[in-house]
Write a protein that holds these residues in place. Structure first.
Motif, PDB file in Angstrom:
ATOM      1  N   HIS A 144      10.514  33.277  12.565  1.00 18.47           N
ATOM      2  CA  HIS A 144      11.975  33.453  12.543  1.00 18.47           C
ATOM      3  C   HIS A 144      12.388  34.245  11.297  1.00 18.47           C
ATOM      4  CE1 HIS A 144      12.685  29.642  15.204  1.00 18.47           C
ATOM      5  NE2 HIS A 144      12.106  30.629  15.855  1.00 18.47           N
ATOM      6  N   LYS A 145      11.783  33.868  10.181  1.00 18.40           N
ATOM      7  CA  LYS A 145      12.114  34.517   8.905  1.00 18.40           C
ATOM      8  C   LYS A 145      11.710  35.995   8.936  1.00 18.40           C
ATOM      9  CE  LYS A 145      11.307  34.163   3.917  1.00 18.40           C
ATOM     10  NZ  LYS A 145      10.533  33.495   2.851  1.00 18.40           N
ATOM     11  N   LEU A 146      10.501  36.271   9.449  1.00 15.65           N
ATOM     12  CA  LEU A 146      10.021  37.658   9.525  1.00 15.65           C
ATOM     13  C   LEU A 146      10.895  38.488  10.462  1.00 15.65           C
ATOM     14  CD1 LEU A 146       6.169  36.973   9.794  1.00 15.65           C
ATOM     15  CD2 LEU A 146       7.352  37.983   7.840  1.00 15.65           C
ATOM     16  N   ALA A 147      11.270  37.907  11.589  1.00 22.75           N
ATOM     17  CA  ALA A 147      12.105  38.615  12.570  1.00 22.75           C
ATOM     18  C   ALA A 147      13.440  39.004  11.952  1.00 22.75           C
ATOM     19  CB  ALA A 147      12.312  37.745  13.806  1.00 22.75           C
ATOM     20  N   LYS A 148      14.029  38.070  11.194  1.00 21.96           N
ATOM     21  CA  LYS A 148      15.332  38.322  10.564  1.00 21.96           C
ATOM     22  C   LYS A 148      15.212  39.400   9.493  1.00 21.96           C
ATOM     23  CE  LYS A 148      19.109  35.943   8.132  1.00 21.96           C
ATOM     24  NZ  LYS A 148      19.078  36.759   6.912  1.00 21.96           N
ATOM     25  N   GLU A 149      14.185  39.271   8.617  1.00 23.83           N
ATOM     26  CA  GLU A 149      14.042  40.197   7.486  1.00 23.83           C
ATOM     27  C   GLU A 149      13.761  41.624   7.967  1.00 23.83           C
ATOM     28  OE1 GLU A 149      11.001  38.557   5.032  1.00 23.83           O
ATOM     29  OE2 GLU A 149      12.319  37.030   4.140  1.00 23.83           O
ATOM     30  N   TYR A 150      12.842  41.776   8.899  1.00 28.46           N
ATOM     31  CA  TYR A 150      12.470  43.123   9.339  1.00 28.46           C
ATOM     32  C   TYR A 150      13.553  43.771  10.196  1.00 28.46           C
ATOM     33  CZ  TYR A 150       7.706  43.108   7.495  1.00 28.46           C
ATOM     34  OH  TYR A 150       6.616  43.118   6.664  1.00 28.46           O
ATOM     35  N   SER A 151      14.331  42.963  10.915  1.00 23.61           N
ATOM     36  CA  SER A 151      15.383  43.539  11.765  1.00 23.61           C
ATOM     37  C   SER A 151      16.612  43.952  10.954  1.00 23.61           C
ATOM     38  CB  SER A 151      15.780  42.555  12.869  1.00 23.61           C
ATOM     39  OG  SER A 151      16.305  41.357  12.332  1.00 23.61           O
ATOM     40  N   GLU A 152      16.665  43.584   9.659  1.00 29.10           N
ATOM     41  CA  GLU A 152      17.766  44.020   8.792  1.00 29.10           C
ATOM     42  C   GLU A 152      17.710  45.526   8.556  1.00 29.10           C
ATOM     43  OE1 GLU A 152      17.270  41.572   5.376  1.00 29.10           O
ATOM     44  OE2 GLU A 152      18.400  39.877   6.194  1.00 29.10           O
ATOM     45  N   ASN A 153      16.506  46.098   8.687  1.00 28.41           N
ATOM     46  CA  ASN A 153      16.327  47.542   8.517  1.00 28.41           C
ATOM     47  C   ASN A 153      16.513  48.214   9.876  1.00 28.41           C
ATOM     48  OD1 ASN A 153      15.439  50.166   8.126  1.00 28.41           O
ATOM     49  ND2 ASN A 153      13.729  49.582   6.803  1.00 28.41           N
ATOM     50  N   SER A 154      17.506  49.068  10.009  1.00 27.94           N
ATOM     51  CA  SER A 154      17.825  49.691  11.302  1.00 27.94           C
ATOM     52  C   SER A 154      16.727  50.653  11.770  1.00 27.94           C
ATOM     53  CB  SER A 154      19.156  50.442  11.209  1.00 27.94           C
ATOM     54  OG  SER A 154      19.086  51.462  10.219  1.00 27.94           O
ATOM     55  N   ASN A 155      15.818  51.037  10.867  1.00 21.10           N
ATOM     56  CA  ASN A 155      14.715  51.927  11.248  1.00 21.10           C
ATOM     57  C   ASN A 155      13.559  51.168  11.891  1.00 21.10           C
ATOM     58  OD1 ASN A 155      15.888  54.349  10.321  1.00 21.10           O
ATOM     59  ND2 ASN A 155      15.312  53.853   8.211  1.00 21.10           N
ATOM     60  N   ASN A 156      13.665  49.833  11.910  1.00 16.14           N
ATOM     61  CA  ASN A 156      12.598  49.013  12.493  1.00 16.14           C
ATOM     62  C   ASN A 156      12.937  48.600  13.924  1.00 16.14           C
ATOM     63  OD1 ASN A 156      11.131  49.096  10.132  1.00 16.14           O
ATOM     64  ND2 ASN A 156      11.881  47.128   9.369  1.00 16.14           N
ATOM     65  N   GLN A 157      11.920  48.578  14.772  1.00 19.99           N
ATOM     66  CA  GLN A 157      12.042  48.051  16.136  1.00 19.99           C
ATOM     67  C   GLN A 157      11.150  46.809  16.226  1.00 19.99           C
ATOM     68  OE1 GLN A 157      13.765  48.912  19.318  1.00 19.99           O
ATOM     69  NE2 GLN A 157      13.009  46.814  19.382  1.00 19.99           N
ATOM     70  N   ILE A 158      11.760  45.637  16.409  1.00 23.88           N
ATOM     71  CA  ILE A 158      10.986  44.406  16.518  1.00 23.88           C
ATOM     72  C   ILE A 158      10.355  44.326  17.905  1.00 23.88           C
ATOM     73  CG2 ILE A 158      11.020  41.883  16.393  1.00 23.88           C
ATOM     74  CD1 ILE A 158      11.612  43.212  13.725  1.00 23.88           C
ATOM     75  N   VAL A 159       9.053  44.079  17.945  1.00 24.39           N
ATOM     76  CA  VAL A 159       8.323  43.889  19.206  1.00 24.39           C
ATOM     77  C   VAL A 159       7.753  42.470  19.203  1.00 24.39           C
ATOM     78  CG1 VAL A 159       6.412  44.648  20.666  1.00 24.39           C
ATOM     79  CG2 VAL A 159       7.719  46.330  19.354  1.00 24.39           C
ATOM     80  N   ILE A 160       8.170  41.658  20.186  1.00 25.05           N
ATOM     81  CA  ILE A 160       7.656  40.290  20.292  1.00 25.05           C
ATOM     82  C   ILE A 160       6.635  40.264  21.427  1.00 25.05           C
ATOM     83  CG2 ILE A 160       8.226  37.858  20.650  1.00 25.05           C
ATOM     84  CD1 ILE A 160      11.126  38.559  19.862  1.00 25.05           C
ATOM     85  N   VAL A 161       5.394  39.951  21.104  1.00 25.72           N
ATOM     86  CA  VAL A 161       4.346  39.854  22.120  1.00 25.72           C
ATOM     87  C   VAL A 161       4.293  38.408  22.607  1.00 25.72           C
ATOM     88  CG1 VAL A 161       1.898  40.118  22.624  1.00 25.72           C
ATOM     89  CG2 VAL A 161       3.040  41.725  21.083  1.00 25.72           C
ATOM     90  N   GLY A 162       4.715  38.189  23.841  1.00 29.84           N
ATOM     91  CA  GLY A 162       4.749  36.831  24.382  1.00 29.84           C
ATOM     92  C   GLY A 162       5.443  36.791  25.729  1.00 29.84           C
ATOM     93  N   ALA A 163       5.556  35.597  26.284  1.00 29.94           N
ATOM     94  CA  ALA A 163       6.205  35.410  27.587  1.00 29.94           C
ATOM     95  C   ALA A 163       7.718  35.392  27.413  1.00 29.94           C
ATOM     96  CB  ALA A 163       5.723  34.114  28.224  1.00 29.94           C
ATOM     97  N   GLU A 164       8.414  36.287  28.086  1.00 31.43           N
ATOM     98  CA  GLU A 164       9.850  36.488  27.884  1.00 31.43           C
ATOM     99  C   GLU A 164      10.664  35.211  28.041  1.00 31.43           C
ATOM    100  OE1 GLU A 164      13.324  39.661  29.216  1.00 31.43           O
ATOM    101  OE2 GLU A 164      11.478  39.512  30.369  1.00 31.43           O
TER     102      GLU A 164
END
Length: 647
Positions: free
Chosen positions: A104-124
């Motif tokens: 959760h912490k990593l998702a929040k921190e990295y998504s603060e940068n608009s140049n980043n695209q978060i990719v979650i590998v898992g079952a939707e």
């Protein structure tokens, strides 16, 4: 029977903590609620319900319930749920797994940068993935399979930050990451798969490789248990997914010497122990049964010789020297539908195997095909050890290859091993007799693999060696067109392919090889050159050279006729005879000015002109119609100037 239980099977730290919290508060007499099922295990959820723990699927339900404690399960929830709980003033205990909290912490921190695209590998639709998504400040991409990764093509300019569901299959995660690398996405890979999950998957894979059968214990909706099952089934074909000890089919397990047991992170240890105990009790009973069978010559598994006393279309009845007659049904005679009256008659003797001492009607159930399959397996094992070439008829064309039968024992030939070249459609092999060798023999796991490719490759290698021993430059050879491309045709010479380049197909001009040759055509050519294993072929036989004697036939000043073969902006090429083209420059087409050849000429049109230049070395001939109309000297000078400009 040997029973092996995976050391890491059962509750993980996060699940154990959540369940202990639910039990602790319910034991204190407080109203306890869980936000969604606390774990994906029906037994545990039911036990908690019996203690008064209620499942809440929507936070608004809390408004109608008695004040108590809400437990957030180990899967975690989106940030918006925490905000809503605070607004509602609900007392809650957060049992989110620490590893999930970290994501959760990593998702929040990295998504603060608009140049980043978060990719979650898992079952939707998995609750953990839904929770992770809820901590992203921008819309994430969710990839659940290798196929989805292959089809992904968005946001190539962004840095892809790849996270994983803690219970995702480690090997599949690595495959997906590799696909992103091959697609040349700049990625930051954060392997957030829980260590306990990775260890459980690795241990399970090793256990499945050694066991004759595997039992995977877990809830119907448990994602990590399903992944364990997927791992097992690839290594051990006899894998069984059960939810409770009652789901065990002991009858199926009796035939195995070694059975492995693993369980998902949401499976309580007491259920795993119940399964192990039930298996151990069966093993002891089986041992007693085997001791008893040794005293009786007619017992389950015994091979006996029986005499036919009656034959019907669908069954044969035997006297096997026992208190009851033996019955052999059509299904147990062969895998191929057979009228049994055509294969046996009264008085015949046949060796059969006892399947069951009592079929429910007091008769002994027999099998012939399984005994034949056992003998067939011995035959296959000998062939495997001796690298013997076998021949058998293709009984089935499957999606992934061919199935053949040797003495009732099945052999699978994967599509990749059917031929030494790629074949999209294997239907042509149905019912055909083919040769193959056994490349893998493991009857315990029902894995007997045939290989036809290596036979074809070996024969082709012998043919290739023989071909090159006799092949020489200048030799005339016969071959079959194997493939046609824009630059030439590949000719099968019987052991190796030769290239007939477009420039060597004719003394004349060839526009496209595909208009001249098709696959399967027979071609007589000669070897122009040999470089290592590369063979260059040619159809430009010297005795057919149209330029032989050309100096005399096409001398300067001769008047010739020919057909317009093709046109360019600077002139038209006139075919004087097959293989001999001459240039009629645009300036020499008429006495008056011509803008482009196609204004006055048509392809295929016959023209008469005067030869104004001949170069034997470069095989170039220049024509002029204009020379027939004006002075020759003047025309020749003009032609030379115009051709220099065109070149």
């Amino acid at each position: 029977m040997e029973i092996k239980v995976a050391k890491n099977a059962g509750f993980c730290f996060g699940v154990r903590r959540a369940v202990e919290l639910a039990n602790k508060f319910s034991d204190e007499g407080k109203p306890v609620y869980t936000y969604g099922e606390i774990i994906h295990n029906e037994i545990v959820v039911k036990e908690l319900e019996e203690k008064g723990v209620k499942v809440v699927n929507d936070l608004d339900e809390m408004k109608e319930l008695d004040e108590g404690i809400l437990i957030i399960r180990s899967h975690g929830v989106p940030k918006s749920d925490y905000d809503k709980l605070s607004e509602m003033g609900v007392c809650y205990k957060d049992a989110t797994c620490p590893f999930v909290k970290k994501i959760h912490k990593l998702a929040k921190e990295y998504s603060e940068n608009s140049n980043n695209q978060i990719v979650i590998v898992g079952a939707e639709n998995h609750p953990e993935v839904i929770g992770i998504k809820g901590w992203c400040l921008t819309e994430p991409v969710i990839i659940g399979s290798v196929e989805e990764a292959l089809n992904y093509s968005k946001n190539s300019e962004k840095t892809h930050v790849i996270l994983a569901q803690t219970t995702f299959n480690l090997n599949k995660f690595q495959d997906i990451v590799e696909i992103f690398k091959k697609k040349r996405y700049y990625s930051i890979v954060l392997n957030t798969i829980c260590n306990a999950t990775a260890e459980r998957q690795t241990e399970t894979e090793k256990l499945a490789e050694k066991a004759d059968a595997m039992i995977v214990v877990g809830g119907r909706h448990s994602s990590n248990t399903q992944k364990l099952y997927d791992i097992c089934i690839k290594k051990c074909v006899d894998t069984y997914y059960i939810h409770t000890p009652e789901d065990l089919d002991l009858g199926k397990l009796k035939k195995f010497r070694c059975v492995g047991i693993t369980a998902g992170a949401s499976t309580p240890n007491n259920i795993i122990e119940e399964v192990r105990t039930k298996m151990a009790e069966m093993s002891f009973a089986e041992m007693l049964e085997q001791e008893e069978s040794l005293k009786n010559p007619v017992h389950t598994g015994a091979v006996v010789k029986g005499q036919v006393i009656a034959v019907k279309e669908d069954e044969i009845i035997f006297n096997i020297g026992y208190k009851a007659d033996g019955i052999l049904t059509k299904n147990e005679y062969s895998n191929t539908p057979t009228d049994l009256t055509t294969v046996a008659k009264v008085g015949d003797e046949m060796e059969v195997k006892v399947l069951k001492l009592n079929d429910g009607d007091g008769q002994v159930l027999l099998t012939y095909k399984r005994l034949a399959a056992e003998k067939g397996n011995k035959r296959l094992e000998e062939a495997f050890n001796n690298k013997e070439v076998l021949k058998a008829k293709v009984t089935q064309v499957l999606n992934g290859g061919l199935s053949v039968v040797v003495d009732e024992a099945r052999v699978f030939i994967p599509a990749s091993l059917v031929s030494d070249t790629y074949e999209k459609n294997l239907d042509k092999y149905a019912g055909e007799e083919i040769e193959f060798v056994i490349s893998e023999f493991n009857p315990k796991k029902r894995r007997v693999i045939g290989d036809r490719k290596q036979i074809l490759a070996a024969r082709k290698s012998e043919l290739k060696k023989a071909l090159f021993e006799k092949l020489a430059v200048g030799q005339v050879v016969d071959g079959t067109v194997k493939n046609v491309t824009d630059f030439g045709a590949f000719i099968d010479l019987g052991g190796a392919d030769g290239l007939l380049h477009i420039s060597e197909m004719s003394w004349g001009h060839i526009e496209n090889p595909k208009k001249v040759f098709k696959v399967g055509d027979m071609v007589k050519s000669f070897v122009k050159d040999i470089q290592g294993e590369k063979i260059a072929l040619s159809l430009k036989f010297e005795d057919q050279n149209p330029w032989a004697g050309a100096e005399e036939k096409f001398a300067v000043g001769n008047i010739v006729s020919g057909k317009v073969a093709r046109m360019t902006d600077f002139g038209a090429f006139i075919e004087l005879e097959p293989g001999v083209d001459a240039l009629l420059h645009v300036s020499q087409i008429a006495a008056n000015h011509v803008e482009k050849p196609s204004d006055v000429l048509k392809t295929g049109e016959e023209v008469t002109a005067k030869i104004v230049d001949f170069n034997a070395e470069t095989k170039k001939i220049s024509l002029s119609i204009k020379a027939l109309l004006v002075g020759a000297d003047e025309t020749e000078e003009k032609t030379s100037e115009d051709e220099n400009k065109a070149e």
